[in-house]
Design a protein around this motif. Structure first.
Motif, PDB file in Angstrom:
ATOM      1  N   MET A  76       0.911  -1.301   0.092  1.00  0.00           N
ATOM      2  CA  MET A  76      -0.063  -0.023   0.023  1.00  0.00           C
ATOM      3  C   MET A  76       1.046   1.202   0.025  1.00  0.00           C
ATOM      4  SD  MET A  76      -1.623   0.119   3.816  1.00  0.00           S
ATOM      5  CE  MET A  76      -1.926  -1.640   3.721  1.00  0.00           C
ATOM      6  N   ASP A  77       0.451   2.338  -0.514  1.00  0.00           N
ATOM      7  CA  ASP A  77       0.946   3.625  -0.633  1.00  0.00           C
ATOM      8  C   ASP A  77       1.236   4.158   0.937  1.00  0.00           C
ATOM      9  OD1 ASP A  77       0.191   7.147  -0.606  1.00  0.00           O
ATOM     10  OD2 ASP A  77       1.313   6.344  -2.239  1.00  0.00           O
ATOM     11  N   ILE A  78       2.139   4.746   1.075  1.00  0.00           N
ATOM     12  CA  ILE A  78       2.398   5.350   2.385  1.00  0.00           C
ATOM     13  C   ILE A  78       1.334   6.194   3.020  1.00  0.00           C
ATOM     14  CG2 ILE A  78       4.016   6.959   3.792  1.00  0.00           C
ATOM     15  CD1 ILE A  78       6.189   5.771   2.060  1.00  0.00           C
ATOM     16  N   ALA A  79       0.650   6.920   2.213  1.00  0.00           N
ATOM     17  CA  ALA A  79      -0.202   7.879   2.791  1.00  0.00           C
ATOM     18  C   ALA A  79      -1.639   6.721   3.347  1.00  0.00           C
ATOM     19  CB  ALA A  79      -0.578   8.817   1.866  1.00  0.00           C
ATOM     20  N   ASP A  80      -1.632   5.702   2.574  1.00  0.00           N
ATOM     21  CA  ASP A  80      -2.697   5.085   2.814  1.00  0.00           C
ATOM     22  C   ASP A  80      -2.480   4.197   4.183  1.00  0.00           C
ATOM     23  OD1 ASP A  80      -4.339   5.726   0.635  1.00  0.00           O
ATOM     24  OD2 ASP A  80      -3.621   4.099  -0.528  1.00  0.00           O
ATOM     25  N   TYR A  81      -1.247   3.697   4.344  1.00  0.00           N
ATOM     26  CA  TYR A  81      -1.091   3.017   5.421  1.00  0.00           C
ATOM     27  C   TYR A  81      -1.039   3.993   6.552  1.00  0.00           C
ATOM     28  CZ  TYR A  81       2.280   0.441   8.866  1.00  0.00           C
ATOM     29  OH  TYR A  81       2.607  -0.109   9.816  1.00  0.00           O
ATOM     30  N   LEU A  82      -0.788   5.069   6.801  1.00  0.00           N
ATOM     31  CA  LEU A  82      -0.614   6.007   7.686  1.00  0.00           C
ATOM     32  C   LEU A  82      -2.397   6.535   7.944  1.00  0.00           C
ATOM     33  CD1 LEU A  82       2.295   8.399   7.089  1.00  0.00           C
ATOM     34  CD2 LEU A  82       2.127   6.717   8.926  1.00  0.00           C
ATOM     35  N   THR A  83      -3.141   6.561   7.129  1.00  0.00           N
ATOM     36  CA  THR A  83      -4.541   6.741   7.401  1.00  0.00           C
ATOM     37  C   THR A  83      -5.447   5.743   7.654  1.00  0.00           C
ATOM     38  OG1 THR A  83      -4.892   6.921   5.053  1.00  0.00           O
ATOM     39  CG2 THR A  83      -4.283   8.911   6.010  1.00  0.00           C
ATOM     40  N   GLN A  84      -4.849   4.609   7.518  1.00  0.00           N
ATOM     41  CA  GLN A  84      -5.872   3.277   8.238  1.00  0.00           C
ATOM     42  C   GLN A  84      -6.114   3.303   9.494  1.00  0.00           C
ATOM     43  OE1 GLN A  84      -3.705  -0.310   6.718  1.00  0.00           O
ATOM     44  NE2 GLN A  84      -2.422  -0.429   8.444  1.00  0.00           N
ATOM     45  N   GLY A  85      -6.969   2.605   9.927  1.00  0.00           N
ATOM     46  CA  GLY A  85      -7.567   2.486  11.391  1.00  0.00           C
ATOM     47  C   GLY A  85      -6.433   2.309  12.312  1.00  0.00           C
ATOM     48  N   GLY A  86      -6.525   2.906  13.558  1.00  0.00           N
ATOM     49  CA  GLY A  86      -5.617   2.633  14.571  1.00  0.00           C
ATOM     50  C   GLY A  86      -4.152   3.092  14.214  1.00  0.00           C
ATOM     51  N   GLN A  87      -3.469   3.233  15.558  1.00  0.00           N
ATOM     52  CA  GLN A  87      -1.997   3.774  15.309  1.00  0.00           C
ATOM     53  C   GLN A  87      -1.312   2.701  15.994  1.00  0.00           C
ATOM     54  OE1 GLN A  87      -0.575   6.579  13.961  1.00  0.00           O
ATOM     55  NE2 GLN A  87      -2.447   6.927  12.991  1.00  0.00           N
ATOM     56  N   THR A  88      -0.891   1.711  15.215  1.00  0.00           N
ATOM     57  CA  THR A  88       0.149   0.838  15.553  1.00  0.00           C
ATOM     58  C   THR A  88       1.596   0.999  15.749  1.00  0.00           C
ATOM     59  OG1 THR A  88       0.585  -0.070  13.575  1.00  0.00           O
ATOM     60  CG2 THR A  88      -1.382  -0.848  14.296  1.00  0.00           C
ATOM     61  N   ALA A  89       2.370   0.235  16.384  1.00  0.00           N
ATOM     62  CA  ALA A  89       3.663   0.505  16.590  1.00  0.00           C
ATOM     63  C   ALA A  89       4.298   0.595  15.025  1.00  0.00           C
ATOM     64  CB  ALA A  89       4.317  -0.755  17.312  1.00  0.00           C
ATOM     65  N   GLY A  90       3.786  -0.002  14.084  1.00  0.00           N
ATOM     66  CA  GLY A  90       4.358   0.337  12.594  1.00  0.00           C
ATOM     67  C   GLY A  90       4.297   1.813  12.262  1.00  0.00           C
ATOM     68  N   HIS A  91       2.817   2.329  12.877  1.00  0.00           N
ATOM     69  CA  HIS A  91       2.722   3.787  12.324  1.00  0.00           C
ATOM     70  C   HIS A  91       3.603   4.462  13.068  1.00  0.00           C
ATOM     71  CE1 HIS A  91      -1.341   1.831  11.436  1.00  0.00           C
ATOM     72  NE2 HIS A  91      -1.327   2.900  10.453  1.00  0.00           N
ATOM     73  N   ARG A  92       3.741   4.427  14.455  1.00  0.00           N
ATOM     74  CA  ARG A  92       4.416   5.314  15.110  1.00  0.00           C
ATOM     75  C   ARG A  92       6.110   5.141  14.530  1.00  0.00           C
ATOM     76  NH1 ARG A  92       1.203   2.966  18.850  1.00  0.00           N
ATOM     77  NH2 ARG A  92       2.698   1.398  19.504  1.00  0.00           N
ATOM     78  N   GLU A  93       6.538   3.922  14.186  1.00  0.00           N
ATOM     79  CA  GLU A  93       7.900   3.786  13.616  1.00  0.00           C
ATOM     80  C   GLU A  93       7.929   4.780  12.468  1.00  0.00           C
ATOM     81  OE1 GLU A  93      11.985   2.664  12.918  1.00  0.00           O
ATOM     82  OE2 GLU A  93      10.823   3.159  14.860  1.00  0.00           O
ATOM     83  N   LEU A  94       6.929   4.287  11.564  1.00  0.00           N
ATOM     84  CA  LEU A  94       7.126   5.214  10.274  1.00  0.00           C
ATOM     85  C   LEU A  94       7.176   6.860  10.433  1.00  0.00           C
ATOM     86  CD1 LEU A  94       7.323   5.317   6.952  1.00  0.00           C
ATOM     87  CD2 LEU A  94       4.827   4.809   7.071  1.00  0.00           C
ATOM     88  N   TRP A  95       6.374   7.130  11.289  1.00  0.00           N
ATOM     89  CA  TRP A  95       6.351   8.674  11.760  1.00  0.00           C
ATOM     90  C   TRP A  95       7.718   9.074  12.068  1.00  0.00           C
ATOM     91  CZ3 TRP A  95       3.319  12.153   9.489  1.00  0.00           C
ATOM     92  CH2 TRP A  95       1.936  11.955   9.404  1.00  0.00           C
ATOM     93  N   ARG A  96       8.397   8.119  13.081  1.00  0.00           N
ATOM     94  CA  ARG A  96       9.679   8.570  13.456  1.00  0.00           C
ATOM     95  C   ARG A  96      10.606   8.697  12.491  1.00  0.00           C
ATOM     96  NH1 ARG A  96      14.101   6.790  14.716  1.00  0.00           N
ATOM     97  NH2 ARG A  96      14.032   4.829  13.715  1.00  0.00           N
ATOM     98  N   LEU A  97      10.479   7.767  11.418  1.00  0.00           N
ATOM     99  CA  LEU A  97      11.491   7.895  10.276  1.00  0.00           C
ATOM    100  C   LEU A  97      11.261   8.935   9.652  1.00  0.00           C
ATOM    101  CD1 LEU A  97      11.454   4.047   9.335  1.00  0.00           C
ATOM    102  CD2 LEU A  97      13.432   5.215  10.339  1.00  0.00           C
ATOM    103  N   LEU A  98      10.030   9.174   9.332  1.00  0.00           N
ATOM    104  CA  LEU A  98       9.587  10.530   8.288  1.00  0.00           C
ATOM    105  C   LEU A  98      10.051  11.815   9.121  1.00  0.00           C
ATOM    106  CD1 LEU A  98       6.094   9.739   7.105  1.00  0.00           C
ATOM    107  CD2 LEU A  98       8.373   9.749   5.746  1.00  0.00           C
TER     108      LEU A  98
END
Length: 89
Positions: A58-80
């Motif tokens: 999936m596209d990064i934007a789609d991943y970040l806007t999907q339901g919930g904020q998992t550890a994966g979301h937090r790690e991607l935000w940290r990298l960005l």
């Protein structure tokens, strides 16, 4: 074809029924595309055990806007944030 991959998140549950969920940030060096790949595996170890494996991208934007904020979301935000940190110049 070369893929650069960085794990964002991994969760493993087991032992009788093992379920693994893993998200990776992937850069395809041939097509110059950046996306998130999600791998899910399910192994039932009982009599006649079954294995199911599914991979989706999936596209990064789609991943970040999907339901919930998992550890994966937090790690991607940290990298960005680290990538675009103006204080590091």
């Amino acid at each position: 074809m070369a893929f650069l991959k960085r794990e964002l998140y991994r969760q493993v549950k087991g032992p009788e029924i093992t379920h693994e969920d893993r998200s990776l940030l992937v850069f395809d060096t041939d097509t110059k595309s950046l996306y998130v790949e999600r791998e899910m595996a399910h192994l039932e170890t009982g009599l006649g055990g079954t294995v199911e494996f599914h991979t989706s991208t999936m596209d990064i934007a789609d991943y970040l806007t999907q339901g919930g904020q998992t550890a994966g979301h937090r790690e991607l935000w940290r990298l960005l944030r680290a990538l675009f940190n103006e204080d590091s110049r």
